[in-house]
Design a protein around this motif. Sequence first.
Motif, PDB file in Angstrom:
ATOM      1  N   MET A   1       0.842  -1.183   0.000  1.00 23.46           N
ATOM      2  CA  MET A   1       0.000   0.000   0.000  1.00 23.46           C
ATOM      3  C   MET A   1       0.888   1.248   0.000  1.00 23.46           C
ATOM      4  SD  MET A   1      -2.676   1.048   2.922  1.00 23.46           S
ATOM      5  CE  MET A   1      -3.276   2.682   3.022  1.00 23.46           C
ATOM      6  N   THR A   2       0.552   2.204  -0.822  1.00 30.08           N
ATOM      7  CA  THR A   2       1.303   3.455  -0.834  1.00 30.08           C
ATOM      8  C   THR A   2       0.509   4.520  -0.092  1.00 30.08           C
ATOM      9  OG1 THR A   2       0.307   4.036  -2.941  1.00 30.08           O
ATOM     10  CG2 THR A   2       2.454   2.966  -3.015  1.00 30.08           C
ATOM     11  N   ILE A   3       1.221   5.392   0.545  1.00 29.29           N
ATOM     12  CA  ILE A   3       0.595   6.478   1.297  1.00 29.29           C
ATOM     13  C   ILE A   3       0.765   7.750   0.482  1.00 29.29           C
ATOM     14  CG2 ILE A   3       0.585   7.758   3.451  1.00 29.29           C
ATOM     15  CD1 ILE A   3       1.949   5.351   4.754  1.00 29.29           C
ATOM     16  N   LEU A  16      -5.186  14.140  10.988  1.00 29.06           N
ATOM     17  CA  LEU A  16      -5.890  12.884  10.721  1.00 29.06           C
ATOM     18  C   LEU A  16      -6.701  12.453  11.937  1.00 29.06           C
ATOM     19  CD1 LEU A  16      -3.132  10.786   8.886  1.00 29.06           C
ATOM     20  CD2 LEU A  16      -5.009  12.093   7.877  1.00 29.06           C
ATOM     21  N   SER A  17      -7.739  11.696  11.687  1.00 27.89           N
ATOM     22  CA  SER A  17      -8.529  11.132  12.783  1.00 27.89           C
ATOM     23  C   SER A  17      -7.669  10.100  13.515  1.00 27.89           C
ATOM     24  CB  SER A  17      -9.789  10.468  12.225  1.00 27.89           C
ATOM     25  OG  SER A  17      -9.439   9.331  11.456  1.00 27.89           O
ATOM     26  N   PRO A  18      -8.024   9.745  14.736  1.00 33.46           N
ATOM     27  CA  PRO A  18      -7.236   8.746  15.459  1.00 33.46           C
ATOM     28  C   PRO A  18      -7.141   7.413  14.711  1.00 33.46           C
ATOM     29  CG  PRO A  18      -8.729   9.880  16.957  1.00 33.46           C
ATOM     30  CD  PRO A  18      -9.069  10.338  15.578  1.00 33.46           C
ATOM     31  N   GLU A  19      -8.240   7.014  14.065  1.00 32.20           N
ATOM     32  CA  GLU A  19      -8.221   5.750  13.328  1.00 32.20           C
ATOM     33  C   GLU A  19      -7.273   5.834  12.131  1.00 32.20           C
ATOM     34  OE1 GLU A  19     -11.216   7.482  13.751  1.00 32.20           O
ATOM     35  OE2 GLU A  19     -11.726   6.440  15.609  1.00 32.20           O
ATOM     36  N   VAL A  24      -2.043   4.835   9.297  1.00 32.55           N
ATOM     37  CA  VAL A  24      -0.852   5.337   8.602  1.00 32.55           C
ATOM     38  C   VAL A  24       0.411   4.986   9.387  1.00 32.55           C
ATOM     39  CG1 VAL A  24       0.331   7.430   7.823  1.00 32.55           C
ATOM     40  CG2 VAL A  24      -2.117   7.162   7.433  1.00 32.55           C
ATOM     41  N   GLU A  25       0.366   5.134  10.707  1.00 32.52           N
ATOM     42  CA  GLU A  25       1.550   4.795  11.502  1.00 32.52           C
ATOM     43  C   GLU A  25       1.851   3.305  11.426  1.00 32.52           C
ATOM     44  OE1 GLU A  25       0.802   6.506  15.343  1.00 32.52           O
ATOM     45  OE2 GLU A  25       1.595   8.451  14.718  1.00 32.52           O
ATOM     46  N   ASN A  26       0.828   2.469  11.333  1.00 29.30           N
ATOM     47  CA  ASN A  26       1.034   1.044  11.149  1.00 29.30           C
ATOM     48  C   ASN A  26       1.733   0.776   9.815  1.00 29.30           C
ATOM     49  OD1 ASN A  26       0.823  -1.694  11.791  1.00 29.30           O
ATOM     50  ND2 ASN A  26      -1.055  -1.881  10.570  1.00 29.30           N
ATOM     51  N   GLU A  27       1.310   1.496   8.778  1.00 25.58           N
ATOM     52  CA  GLU A  27       1.940   1.357   7.459  1.00 25.58           C
ATOM     53  C   GLU A  27       3.384   1.847   7.495  1.00 25.58           C
ATOM     54  OE1 GLU A  27       2.365   0.466   3.438  1.00 25.58           O
ATOM     55  OE2 GLU A  27       0.728  -0.077   4.781  1.00 25.58           O
ATOM     56  N   ASP A  33      11.774   4.227   5.156  1.00 24.81           N
ATOM     57  CA  ASP A  33      12.102   5.456   4.423  1.00 24.81           C
ATOM     58  C   ASP A  33      11.050   6.529   4.679  1.00 24.81           C
ATOM     59  OD1 ASP A  33      10.271   3.795   3.057  1.00 24.81           O
ATOM     60  OD2 ASP A  33      10.681   4.802   1.154  1.00 24.81           O
ATOM     61  N   LEU A  34       9.780   6.146   4.648  1.00 25.16           N
ATOM     62  CA  LEU A  34       8.717   7.122   4.918  1.00 25.16           C
ATOM     63  C   LEU A  34       8.682   7.521   6.388  1.00 25.16           C
ATOM     64  CD1 LEU A  34       5.721   5.887   2.726  1.00 25.16           C
ATOM     65  CD2 LEU A  34       7.287   7.777   2.309  1.00 25.16           C
ATOM     66  N   ALA A  35       8.955   6.567   7.268  1.00 27.93           N
ATOM     67  CA  ALA A  35       8.988   6.882   8.700  1.00 27.93           C
ATOM     68  C   ALA A  35      10.075   7.909   8.992  1.00 27.93           C
ATOM     69  CB  ALA A  35       9.202   5.610   9.510  1.00 27.93           C
ATOM     70  N   ALA A  36      11.230   7.754   8.341  1.00 28.82           N
ATOM     71  CA  ALA A  36      12.316   8.721   8.525  1.00 28.82           C
ATOM     72  C   ALA A  36      11.910  10.093   7.982  1.00 28.82           C
ATOM     73  CB  ALA A  36      13.583   8.220   7.831  1.00 28.82           C
TER      74      ALA A  36
END
Length: 122
Positions: A1-3, A16-19, A24-27, A33-36
């Motif tokens: 999945m791409t964000i 963003l909503s909590p859900e 997104v944080e799970n992804e 690379d995206l987390a950084a």
Amino acid sequence: MTIANETLMALIDGELSPEETARVENELRSRPDLAAYVEQQRELRHRLNASFEEVMKAPLPAVLRESVERTRPSLSWRIGRILRAIPSGFLWTGVPAAALACGVVIGFVLSGNTLMGVRDGS
């Protein structure tokens, strides 16, 4: 999945909503690379906010406040803003209906009739 980039920016901005944030944080756990990138942007936001905190908390200069207070929107601008806020369907149905109702009432008054059909107390 791409964000999507917009979703990442919304995450960074806290929009963003909590859900959705949890999703997104799970992804991001599977995309270092995206987390950084997100962490880098959060740090940049924090540094910018800290840099301008003193300026943002400073009182508004008197010259600027007085200038704003002297500047009032013109009447035509305010009327235009009100008209733009009215749904377009109302202008095509509501205004003619109101004009018709006013015309009927004025017609009865000018002809001497009343809406109840009683005239001169009889």
